[in-house]
Write a protein that holds these residues in place. Structure first.
Motif, PDB file in Angstrom:
ATOM      1  N   PRO A 351      57.510  98.331  56.627  1.00 55.22           N
ATOM      2  CA  PRO A 351      56.220  99.043  56.633  1.00 55.22           C
ATOM      3  C   PRO A 351      55.079  98.290  55.952  1.00 55.22           C
ATOM      4  O   PRO A 351      53.965  98.290  56.454  1.00 55.22           O
ATOM      5  N   LYS A 352      55.387  97.627  54.825  1.00 58.28           N
ATOM      6  CA  LYS A 352      54.281  96.960  54.114  1.00 58.28           C
ATOM      7  C   LYS A 352      53.734  95.785  54.926  1.00 58.28           C
ATOM      8  O   LYS A 352      52.544  95.504  54.902  1.00 58.28           O
ATOM      9  N   VAL A 353      54.636  95.089  55.619  1.00 56.56           N
ATOM     10  CA  VAL A 353      54.195  93.978  56.469  1.00 56.56           C
ATOM     11  C   VAL A 353      53.427  94.552  57.653  1.00 56.56           C
ATOM     12  O   VAL A 353      52.336  94.085  58.003  1.00 56.56           O
ATOM     13  N   ASN A 354      53.982  95.597  58.242  1.00 58.42           N
ATOM     14  CA  ASN A 354      53.385  96.207  59.429  1.00 58.42           C
ATOM     15  C   ASN A 354      51.988  96.774  59.164  1.00 58.42           C
ATOM     16  O   ASN A 354      51.110  96.735  60.021  1.00 58.42           O
ATOM     17  N   ARG A 355      51.801  97.279  57.957  1.00 60.91           N
ATOM     18  CA  ARG A 355      50.491  97.830  57.600  1.00 60.91           C
ATOM     19  C   ARG A 355      49.419  96.733  57.598  1.00 60.91           C
ATOM     20  O   ARG A 355      48.248  96.969  57.858  1.00 60.91           O
ATOM     21  N   LEU A 356      49.868  95.502  57.299  1.00 62.86           N
ATOM     22  CA  LEU A 356      48.919  94.398  57.192  1.00 62.86           C
ATOM     23  C   LEU A 356      48.704  93.691  58.520  1.00 62.86           C
ATOM     24  O   LEU A 356      47.696  93.016  58.737  1.00 62.86           O
ATOM     25  N   CYS A 357      49.695  93.834  59.421  1.00 65.41           N
ATOM     26  CA  CYS A 357      49.639  93.088  60.668  1.00 65.41           C
ATOM     27  C   CYS A 357      50.650  93.730  61.619  1.00 65.41           C
ATOM     28  O   CYS A 357      51.815  93.851  61.258  1.00 65.41           O
ATOM     29  N   ASP A 358      50.188  94.159  62.792  1.00 60.05           N
ATOM     30  CA  ASP A 358      51.116  94.964  63.589  1.00 60.05           C
ATOM     31  C   ASP A 358      51.597  94.306  64.877  1.00 60.05           C
ATOM     32  O   ASP A 358      52.179  94.957  65.730  1.00 60.05           O
ATOM     33  N   ASN A 359      51.346  93.006  65.058  1.00 57.86           N
ATOM     34  CA  ASN A 359      51.932  92.370  66.249  1.00 57.86           C
ATOM     35  C   ASN A 359      52.372  90.941  65.962  1.00 57.86           C
ATOM     36  O   ASN A 359      51.847  90.266  65.065  1.00 57.86           O
ATOM     37  N   ILE A 360      53.355  90.501  66.765  1.00 58.38           N
ATOM     38  CA  ILE A 360      54.021  89.218  66.518  1.00 58.38           C
ATOM     39  C   ILE A 360      53.037  88.044  66.527  1.00 58.38           C
ATOM     40  O   ILE A 360      53.074  87.190  65.638  1.00 58.38           O
ATOM     41  N   GLU A 361      52.148  88.023  67.511  1.00 56.35           N
ATOM     42  CA  GLU A 361      51.251  86.868  67.639  1.00 56.35           C
ATOM     43  C   GLU A 361      50.352  86.730  66.413  1.00 56.35           C
ATOM     44  O   GLU A 361      50.179  85.645  65.867  1.00 56.35           O
ATOM     45  N   ALA A 362      49.804  87.887  65.962  1.00 54.10           N
ATOM     46  CA  ALA A 362      48.931  87.858  64.782  1.00 54.10           C
ATOM     47  C   ALA A 362      49.732  87.437  63.552  1.00 54.10           C
ATOM     48  O   ALA A 362      49.272  86.625  62.737  1.00 54.10           O
ATOM     49  N   LEU A 363      50.947  87.937  63.444  1.00 57.52           N
ATOM     50  CA  LEU A 363      51.792  87.591  62.290  1.00 57.52           C
ATOM     51  C   LEU A 363      52.047  86.089  62.269  1.00 57.52           C
ATOM     52  O   LEU A 363      51.904  85.426  61.232  1.00 57.52           O
ATOM     53  N   LYS A 364      52.377  85.570  63.460  1.00 61.43           N
ATOM     54  CA  LYS A 364      52.671  84.139  63.571  1.00 61.43           C
ATOM     55  C   LYS A 364      51.454  83.316  63.129  1.00 61.43           C
ATOM     56  O   LYS A 364      51.555  82.373  62.360  1.00 61.43           O
ATOM     57  N   THR A 365      50.294  83.698  63.627  1.00 61.16           N
ATOM     58  CA  THR A 365      49.076  82.943  63.296  1.00 61.16           C
ATOM     59  C   THR A 365      48.790  82.996  61.795  1.00 61.16           C
ATOM     60  O   THR A 365      48.463  81.985  61.179  1.00 61.16           O
ATOM     61  N   LEU A 366      48.954  84.182  61.223  1.00 59.74           N
ATOM     62  CA  LEU A 366      48.565  84.345  59.816  1.00 59.74           C
ATOM     63  C   LEU A 366      49.505  83.634  58.848  1.00 59.74           C
ATOM     64  O   LEU A 366      49.081  83.175  57.790  1.00 59.74           O
ATOM     65  N   ILE A 367      50.812  83.520  59.225  1.00 59.12           N
ATOM     66  CA  ILE A 367      51.743  82.919  58.261  1.00 59.12           C
ATOM     67  C   ILE A 367      52.101  81.471  58.616  1.00 59.12           C
ATOM     68  O   ILE A 367      52.779  80.792  57.847  1.00 59.12           O
ATOM     69  N   ALA A 368      51.605  81.015  59.779  1.00 53.87           N
ATOM     70  CA  ALA A 368      52.024  79.710  60.311  1.00 53.87           C
ATOM     71  C   ALA A 368      51.909  78.562  59.296  1.00 53.87           C
ATOM     72  O   ALA A 368      52.809  77.720  59.203  1.00 53.87           O
ATOM     73  N   ASP A 369      50.835  78.549  58.525  1.00 52.16           N
ATOM     74  CA  ASP A 369      50.624  77.424  57.595  1.00 52.16           C
ATOM     75  C   ASP A 369      51.468  77.538  56.336  1.00 52.16           C
ATOM     76  O   ASP A 369      51.531  76.595  55.550  1.00 52.16           O
ATOM     77  N   SER A 370      52.104  78.662  56.131  1.00 50.10           N
ATOM     78  CA  SER A 370      52.807  78.870  54.864  1.00 50.10           C
ATOM     79  C   SER A 370      54.324  78.909  54.997  1.00 50.10           C
ATOM     80  O   SER A 370      55.029  78.890  53.992  1.00 50.10           O
TER      81      SER A 370
END
Ligand code: SAM
Length: 391
Positions: A351-370
Motif C-alpha cells: 500500500p505505501k508504494v502504491n500510494r506513491l505510484c500506481d503503475n508499473i511503467e511509472a514505478l520503473k521510471t522513478l526507481i530506474a536510477d537507484s
C-alpha cells in the motif's frame, strides 16, 4: 498578542489576572490559546485549502495551522512589520518536513500591510481569520474593514474575535483591556455590527466565544466573543488572474514552500526509500526461510530477547485483510543463484508504494536510477546475502 492586556493571556502576565484583590481568573488553557484552538477546530471541521490570518501578530496561529494537512496556502498579514519578521524562520520547513514530506503543497507567505487595504493575492480564500484585530481599528478603518474583507476578498468563511466588554468588570478597574484598543463592545454591539455586515455582504453569522466566565458570573458571557461568518451560496470567489485586477499593495516579507509528494523529486525520494525498505524486508524473510528449522527457532528466540547481533527486528506495517490478500496474489519474490528478485508488481501491491505510484511503467521510471532491474525490467535484482545492501 497584546502585551499589556488584562485578559491574563499574555506571556508577561502568565495567565493569571487579579480580580478586585480577591478573585483570580485563571484561563486554562490561556485565553489566547483557546482562541487558536477554536480556529484549529474550525479548520479540522471545514478543511479549508487557503487560509489568511489578518492581524496575525507574531504568527503563532500561522505556525499552529501549518500542521494541518488540508491547508495549501497560508498567509499572514500585519501592519507591524517587526512582529512578522521576528518569527519568520519558525515558519520555514525543517528537517522532518524533508524526511517525511506532506501529501499536498504548502506555501506560507507573510505580508506587511493593513487589513483595510485591498490586495488581490488574498482573493479566493476559504477562510480568513481576524483574531483580536477589529478593536485595534479606528472608526475610519472599521468602516473600510467589511468593504475589504467581505465585499472585496469575499472568502467562504470569516472568523472574527474581539473582547466582550461585559466581562471587563470581572477584571481590576479597567476601561479597555489594552492601551491600543479603540473600543470594546458588549455582545449586543458586536452582534448588531456583525449581523449588519453579514446582511450587506450576503453572509450568515453565528456567535460563540471562548474564555468561560467564573461560576456565579455566567450572565456576562465569554471573555472573547466570536462571530463565524459563512458566505451564502456555493459559488467560489475566483482568484483574479487578469492584469487589470491585480492589486499588489502588501509587501511580502517572508515566504516558504514546503516539500510535498506533489513535487516529483520528493515523491521519488520517498518512493525509493519505501521500495528499498520493502525489498530489504522481503530479502531478510527469504533468507530466514532458507535456514533449517532449529536455526530459525534460535534466531527467533535471540531476536525476542534482544540478543541478536545480526538480525534487526523488523516492525512491519500492519496490513488490512484486503491488503494482505492483494500482496499474496501478486508475483512472489524469487532467487536465481545468489541473486534475489522482487517483481515490480509485488512492490506495487504494498500500500505505501502504491500510494506513491500506481503503475508499473511509472514505478520503473522513478526507481530506474537507484536500483538494478533484471533483463526484461520486470523485477528489482539484489544480492541475496549481502549484509550491507548494494543496489
Ligand atoms: N491575531 C494575533 C493573536 O491573536 O495573537 C495578534 C492579535 S494583536 C492583539 C493585534 C494585531 O493586529 C497586532 O499584531 C497589530 O499589529 C495588528 N493590526 C492592527 N491594525 C491592523 C491593521 N489595520 N491591519 C493589519 N494588522 C493590524
Amino acid at each position: 498578542m497584546e502585551e499589556n492586556n488584562l485578559e491574563g493571556n499574555s506571556v508577561i502576565h502568565d495567565n493569571f489576572e487579579e480580580v478586585p484583590r480577591k478573585k483570580v481568573i485563571e484561563f486554562k488553557p490561556p485565553l489566547y490559546r483557546q482562541r487558536y484552538y477554536f480556529v484549529k477546530n474550525l479548520v479540522n471541521q471545514h478543511k479549508p485549502k487557503k487560509v489568511a490570518d489578518l492581524g496575525c501578530g507574531d504568527t503563532s496561529l500561522i505556525w499552529m495551522l501549518k500542521f494541518h494537512s488540508c491547508i495549501e496556502l497560508l498567509v499572514g498579514v500585519d501592519i507591524d512589520e517587526d512582529k512578522l519578521q521576528w518569527k519568520g524562520s519558525k515558519l520555514s520547513p525543517f528537517m522532518g518536513d524533508f524526511l517525511s514530506p506532506r501529501d499536498l503543497n504548502l506555501t506560507i507567505t507573510l505580508y506587511h500591510g493593513s487589513a483595510v487595504e485591498r490586495d488581490s493575492r488574498l482573493l479566493g480564500f476559504d477562510l480568513i481569520t481576524c483574531i483580536e484585530l477589529i478593536e485595534h481599528l479606528d472608526s475610519e478603518d472599521l468602516t473600510r474593514f467589511p468593504k475589504v474583507v467581505f465585499g472585496y476578498l469575499s472568502p467562504s468563511m470569516v472568523v472574527i474575535s474581539t473582547p466582550n466588554s461585559e466581562f471587563n468588570p470581572l477584571f481590576p478597574a479597567v476601561t479597555l483591556r489594552d492601551a491600543d484598543h479603540k473600543f470594546e463592545w458588549n455582545r449586543m454591539q458586536f452582534q448588531t455590527w456583525a449581523l449588519d455586515v453579514a446582511n450587506r455582504y450576503n453572509y450568515t453569522v453565528e456567535f460563540t466565544g471562548v474564555g468561560e466566565p467564573p461560576a456565579g458570573a455566567e450572565e456576562v458571557g465569554y471573555c472573547t466573543q466570536i462571530g463565524i461568518f459563512q458566505k451564502n451560496g456555493t459559488e467560489a470567489t475566483e482568484t483574479c488572474a487578469s492584469e487589470q485586477c491585480r492589486e499588489h499593495i502588501y509587501k511580502a516579507v517572508f515566504t516558504a514552500s514546503y516539500p510535498s509528494l506533489q513535487q516529483k523529486r520528493f515523491r521519488q525520494l520517498v518512493l525509493i526509500n519505501e521500495v528499498f525498505r520493502e525489498i530489504q524486508s522481503m530479502r531478510r524473510k527469504f533468507v530466514q526461510s532458507l535456514k533449517p528449522e532449529d536455526e530459525r527457532e534460535l534466531d527467533h528466540k535471540s531476536k525476542a530477547t534482544g540478543h541478536s547481533k545480526t538480525c534487526i527486528a523488523l516492525v512491519g506495517p500492519v496490513f488490512t485483510e484486503a491488503e494482505k490478500t492483494n500482496i499474496e496474489k501478486s508475483p512472489k519474490p524469487f532467487c536465481v543463484g545468489n541473486k534475489f528478485y522482487v517483481p515490480l508488481e509485488r512492490l506495487l501491491a504494498y500500500p505505501k508504494v502504491n500510494r506513491l505510484c500506481d503503475n508499473i511503467e511509472a514505478l520503473k521510471t522513478l526507481i530506474a536510477d537507484s536500483v538494478r532491474l533484471n533483463s526484461d525490467g520486470s523485477a528489482v535484482k539484489v544480492d541475496l546475502t549481502d549484509e550491507v545492501d548494494n543496489y
